[in-house]
Design a protein around this motif. Structure first.
Motif, PDB file in Angstrom:
ATOM      1  N   LYS A 195      -2.791 -16.220 -16.836  1.00  0.00           N
ATOM      2  CA  LYS A 195      -3.135 -15.330 -15.729  1.00  0.00           C
ATOM      3  C   LYS A 195      -1.943 -14.466 -15.353  1.00  0.00           C
ATOM      4  N   SER A 196      -2.262 -13.351 -14.700  1.00  0.00           N
ATOM      5  CA  SER A 196      -1.238 -12.493 -14.112  1.00  0.00           C
ATOM      6  C   SER A 196      -1.670 -12.159 -12.696  1.00  0.00           C
ATOM      7  N   ILE A 197      -0.688 -12.037 -11.803  1.00  0.00           N
ATOM      8  CA  ILE A 197      -0.922 -11.698 -10.400  1.00  0.00           C
ATOM      9  C   ILE A 197      -0.515 -10.248 -10.171  1.00  0.00           C
ATOM     10  N   TRP A 198      -1.346  -9.515  -9.432  1.00  0.00           N
ATOM     11  CA  TRP A 198      -1.131  -8.090  -9.187  1.00  0.00           C
ATOM     12  C   TRP A 198      -1.070  -7.851  -7.686  1.00  0.00           C
ATOM     13  N   TRP A 258      -3.675  -8.828  -2.744  1.00  0.00           N
ATOM     14  CA  TRP A 258      -3.291  -9.145  -4.114  1.00  0.00           C
ATOM     15  C   TRP A 258      -4.550  -9.505  -4.902  1.00  0.00           C
ATOM     16  N   GLY A 259      -4.415  -9.490  -6.213  1.00  0.00           N
ATOM     17  CA  GLY A 259      -5.524  -9.878  -7.063  1.00  0.00           C
ATOM     18  C   GLY A 259      -5.007 -10.586  -8.301  1.00  0.00           C
ATOM     19  N   PHE A 260      -5.915 -11.013  -9.146  1.00  0.00           N
ATOM     20  CA  PHE A 260      -5.525 -11.769 -10.339  1.00  0.00           C
ATOM     21  C   PHE A 260      -6.341 -11.321 -11.539  1.00  0.00           C
ATOM     22  N   PHE A 279      -2.021   1.735  -5.271  1.00  0.00           N
ATOM     23  CA  PHE A 279      -1.416   1.374  -6.541  1.00  0.00           C
ATOM     24  C   PHE A 279      -1.276  -0.144  -6.669  1.00  0.00           C
ATOM     25  N   THR A 280      -1.058  -0.591  -7.909  1.00  0.00           N
ATOM     26  CA  THR A 280      -0.845  -2.006  -8.154  1.00  0.00           C
ATOM     27  C   THR A 280       0.234  -2.205  -9.215  1.00  0.00           C
ATOM     28  N   LYS A 281       0.995  -3.313  -9.064  1.00  0.00           N
ATOM     29  CA  LYS A 281       2.009  -3.726 -10.024  1.00  0.00           C
ATOM     30  C   LYS A 281       1.945  -5.244 -10.164  1.00  0.00           C
ATOM     31  N   SER A 282       2.507  -5.742 -11.249  1.00  0.00           N
ATOM     32  CA  SER A 282       2.504  -7.188 -11.491  1.00  0.00           C
ATOM     33  C   SER A 282       3.887  -7.675 -11.873  1.00  0.00           C
TER      34      SER A 282
END
Length: 410
Positions: A126-129, A102-104, A135-138
């Motif tokens: 902030k948002s977490i992904w 995960w990332g931010f 692929f990435t989603k949040s």
């Protein structure tokens, strides 16, 4: 198997790792040595050293201790490298650590770092992904999904003392033109306890830390350039200023838009790089190199349909500037944010999309006085709904009930 020369334990403070540093100084000891032609792996912390958590509370972004950043893995010494050479770095592969998929993304408070649009978004958010393969989603920004182009936001070689002094002189002169400005005009040396100088200890550590350059901006050696196309398959040519070169890297991004406009920008992550190094002796003078040059990755997300937003060098108050590309790009970004808000996104969600999606930024015109023209290219295929304008007007995709989390008031 390829050897991992620098390992990081995400459960431990980077301040305890002697193969990590967060300042630039020629006296920082080489952490590991390699030979030209060697390939190896390097693990990295996220740029804050684990200060940001996977939750729905942005107080960690609001309160992040910026004196700590960036945490870099290195320096890596290359046998035979001398000042004037070019260090050739092939990024063979790059990825996230398995225990941290995960990332931010975040907006810093104007009082603590700020950002490109800090006057419009002055509070920390902030948002977490989450990563789903490539692929990435949040959960904080619904309706978008895109392929990552993982890259090191920060990579470069150690400066020599002459270059370090030049950096400090010119940045101090700029800072002193408006020392009370918030956010500040530059981040000057800070030799306090947060300055991590790798293996350097004692009086030698204190002396070097007091004059060591912060890692915040890009400079002649590379550094914090945040170039999204510097991904797997890229080849970078770095100028060498000290014996051994002293290559360091970190600040990995899963995905980023051109400009990294949210500052705590892109999708920040912990991860690893598989790289190969080589030398071109005397390459700086042979090729007239002052700043790094690179060949981009042959592998990139295939987004070839865009909605393009223009901006000119006239600010939000209507003030005219002369061919100011910074103002023009800001206007292009603000125009895109206003457009996305018509579909139900909050301004914060729209801003997060521009910072994390593979948007392209272009300088489209710098000759037609008084207005420069900058453009922001927003890929339409990252949206799970129809982005394009039509005669019926925008259909609300969101009701505005989900926002990037705002730091709670104290």
């Amino acid at each position: 198997m390829t050897d991992t020369l620098i390992e990081v334990n995400l459960g431990e403070s980077p301040l305890t790792n002697e193969k990590i540093h967060n300042r630039w100084h020629p006296d920082i000891p080489i952490a590991v040595w390699v030979k030209p032609g060697d390939d190896f792996k390097v693990e990295t912390y996220d740029w804050t050293g684990g200060q940001i958590k996977n939750n729905d509370d942005a107080s960690d972004v609001r309160d992040v201790e910026l004196a700590q950043v960036h945490y870099l893995s290195g320096p890596i010494g290359i046998e035979g490298a001398e000042p004037g050479d070019l260090l050739v770095v092939d990024i063979l592969d790059i990825g996230a650590k398995e225990e941290s998929m995960w990332g931010f993304n975040g907006f810093f408070s104007k009082q603590n770092g700020g950002g490109f649009l800090t006057d419009h978004f002055p509070e920390a958010q902030k948002s977490i992904w989450d990563f789903e393969g490539m692929f990435t989603k949040s959960r904080h920004v619904p309706g978008v999904r895109y392929a990552g182009l993982i890259h090191p936001g920060l990579i470069g070689c150690l400066p020599d003392k002459k270059m370090l002094d030049m950096w400090n002189t010119r940045e101090t002169e700029l800072f002193n033109t408006d020392p009370g400005r918030v956010p500040g005009l530059a981040n000057l040396p800070d030799g306090g306890p947060t300055a991590h100088m790798g293996k350097l200890t004692g009086e030698a550590r204190d002396k070097a830390a007091a004059e060591a350059a912060r890692t915040v901006p890009p400079r002649e050696h590379g550094g914090n350039c945040d170039i999204k196309d510097l991904s797997r398959g890229s080849k970078v040519y770095f100028p060498v200023y000290v014996d051994g070169a002293g290559l360091s890297m970190g600040d990995l991004h899963f995905s980023q838009g051109d400009g990294e406009i949210t500052f705590c920008g892109a999708i920040e992550m912990a991860g690893w790089l598989h790289i190969k190094v080589d030398l071109i002796k005397g390459g700086m003078s042979k090729y007239g190199i002052k700043n790094p040059i690179f060949r981009p990755s042959p592998i990139a997300p295939k987004y070839d349909d865009f909605l393009i937003f223009e901006g000119i060098s006239v600010d939000e108050a209507g003030k005219q500037y002369y061919l100011d590309v910074h103002i023009a790009y800001r206007q292009a970004c603000l125009n895109a944010i206003e457009y996305l808000k018509k579909f139900g996104y909050t301004g914060a969600q729209a801003y997060a999309i521009l910072g994390t999606a593979p948007v392209q930024g272009h300088i489209s015109g710098v000759v037609d006085v008084p207005n420069a023209c900058a453009t922001l290219w927003l890929p339409t295929d990252v949206f799970e709904w129809d982005l394009m304008p039509n005669a019926d007007g925008p259909t609300k995709y969101l009701d505005g009930s989900i926002d990037v989390p705002l730091a709670p008031d104290l």
